[in-house]
Write a protein that holds these residues in place. Structure first.
Motif: not given
Length: 454
Positions: A3-9, A19-21, A32-33, A105-109
């Motif tokens: 908790d308190g961490d930041r996840i960037v997608i 992934a965010a869901e 979550i950004v 999370v890398l998801a740029t396709g």
């Protein structure tokens, strides 16, 4: 993750959204950004080459739904990541902005492949990947009654050609292969070619563009078979390449997508997972060779597994071992795929309209032409013949998504709802799923199924 961490997608497509869901479903309540280069919220990309380009849907109709409560995401849309620093754990954005992360999370396709020599400066020469691409193609078609041309005999090219004939528009499909969808096997490709001819789609196979001629009135294409095509709009659909420009120099292996471990953790980096078309990972159900899979269902399932493993941590992560599945519709005929047909060294007819792909005596893939119920049985058989290795724990079950982006497919329908219909009743999958009446009738069961997976 704590908790308190930041996840960037990085990537605001279906993989980024799912992934965010999943992160929220697992109880992550940190920041979550989501960074996406398009200005639009995640949308249903398969609709681009079908309903949207035909004018049968509006851009807002393509927006993907989210499941459950508000995901509380910070959207950075219309923003392209410029560089990744895996040592400092920073995603660099335009203007010198540095976005730090605890998990990534890398998801740029992928992006459409460029056709060398094509006049991309001409607004009548388009690719077909985004909502804006589809709207641009529509404008080209409305500006002139001349025929359309699509270059590329893969799935997008065939879908676009079928869409044009649904509109009553003359269209020519140009491809260097022997037949459309040749990689699906001769039985499928022959059936596709027959459908095109039935619907008066012109085919120019084993051909390429020798010269381009741009005039005020039209685009001319001189082919290697010495034919001259005149078009109001030309769509380039010759494949795609992974979107990895911002990852060069990051230390990641980006030769063909991002090289990953079986768990979708990126190699040579900490707390970085990859999802969707961008991921190149060894699916241990088949072998230990890293490969990419460019299918809608894979994007959803890999995104959810990547999120689960990011939360679990590298040491507790489980391998991602799906049985790839995909489907499309051409002229109201259903085309389906399961496994990895591209690995096949030979083909065999398994049933009417069903082709098996064999490698080393082992069935590794199946394609089906207008046999949805038979495909259910053969997909189950393929799954039985390709078990997950003992050292690779079974992944959490994830319902795949259909063109309506709901948690059900043919298998879901067969297991939960088939008994509601007469055994000999025949109807298209599109008819039973793509209607408000169907969803309203079974909304409680569908929602309960989705809830039970959280």
């Amino acid at each position: 993750m704590a908790d308190g961490d930041r996840i960037v997608i990085v990537g605001a497509g279906v993989a980024g959204l799912r992934a965010a869901e999943r992160l929220r479903e697992l109880g992550f309540d940190g920041e979550i950004v989501v960074v996406g280069d398009e200005a639009r919220r995640p949308y249903h990309r398969p609709m681009v080459s079908k309903q949207l380009v035909m004018g049968a849907a509006r851009p807002n109709d393509t927006t993907l739904r989210t499941y459950g409560e508000d995901l509380d995401l910070h959207w950075r849309l219309g923003t392209r990541a410029t560089h990744l620093d895996t040592v400092e754990r920073v995603v660099h954005l335009p203007g010198g902005e540095a976005l730090w992360y605890d998990g990534l999370v890398l998801a740029t396709g992928v992006v459409p492949r460029h056709l060398p020599g094509s006049p991309r400066h001409d607004p009548r020469v388009r690719v077909l990947r985004t909502v804006d691409d589809a709207l641009s193609v529509r404008r080209c078609l409305q500006a002139s009654a001349k025929p359309a041309v699509v270059i590329g005999a893969g799935l997008i090219g065939n879908e676009f050609a079928a869409s044009m004939r649904h509109l009553g528009r003359d269209v020519t499909l140009v491809g260097h292969a022997e037949a459309p969808l040749h990689r699906f096997g001769t039985r499928i490709s022959d059936s596709v070619a027959h459908q095109h001819k039935e619907h008066r789609t012109k085919l120019a196979m084993k051909s390429e563009v020798r010269h381009w001629i741009s005039t005020k009135e039209a685009i001319g294409l001189h082919l290697t078979n010495n034919k001259l095509l005149v078009a109001s709009c030309v769509v380039l659909a010759i494949g795609s390449v992974p979107a990895v420009d911002y990852l060069r120099g990051s230390g990641l292996d980006v030769e063909d997508g991002v090289l990953c471990e079986p768990t979708l953790f990126a190699e040579h980096a900490n707390d970085v997972v990859v999802a969707g078309d961008l991921a190149r990972w060894p699916n241990l159900r088949f072998d230990d060779v890293p490969r990419r899979v460019e299918h809608w269902i894979n994007a959803v399932e890999s995104a959810r597994t990547a999120a689960e493993n990011l939360m679990a941590g590298r040491s507790a992560a489980t391998p991602f071992t799906p049985l790839p599945r995909a489907w499309s519709t051409l002229y109201d005929v259903r085309l389906q795929m399961a496994g990895l047909p591209a690995l096949g060294e030979d083909t065999v007819s398994l049933d009417k309209g069903i082709t098996g792909f064999i490698r080393g005596g082992q069935l590794v893939g199946i394609t089906a032409w207008d046999r949805p119920r038979a495909m259910l049985d053969w997909t189950a058989e393929l799954e039985r013949r390709l078990p997950v290795p003992d050292h690779a724990p079974q992944p959490a079950e994830v319902w795949p998504e259909t063109d309506d982006d709901r948690y059900y497919d043919d298998r879901f329908f067969n297991e939960r709802f088939a008994e509601r219909f007469e055994p000999d009743e025949e109807f298209a999958t599109d008819e039973r799923f793509d209607t408000g009446e169907f969803y309203a009738q079974f909304a409680d069961e569908l929602d309960a199924a989705a809830e039970s997976r959280r």
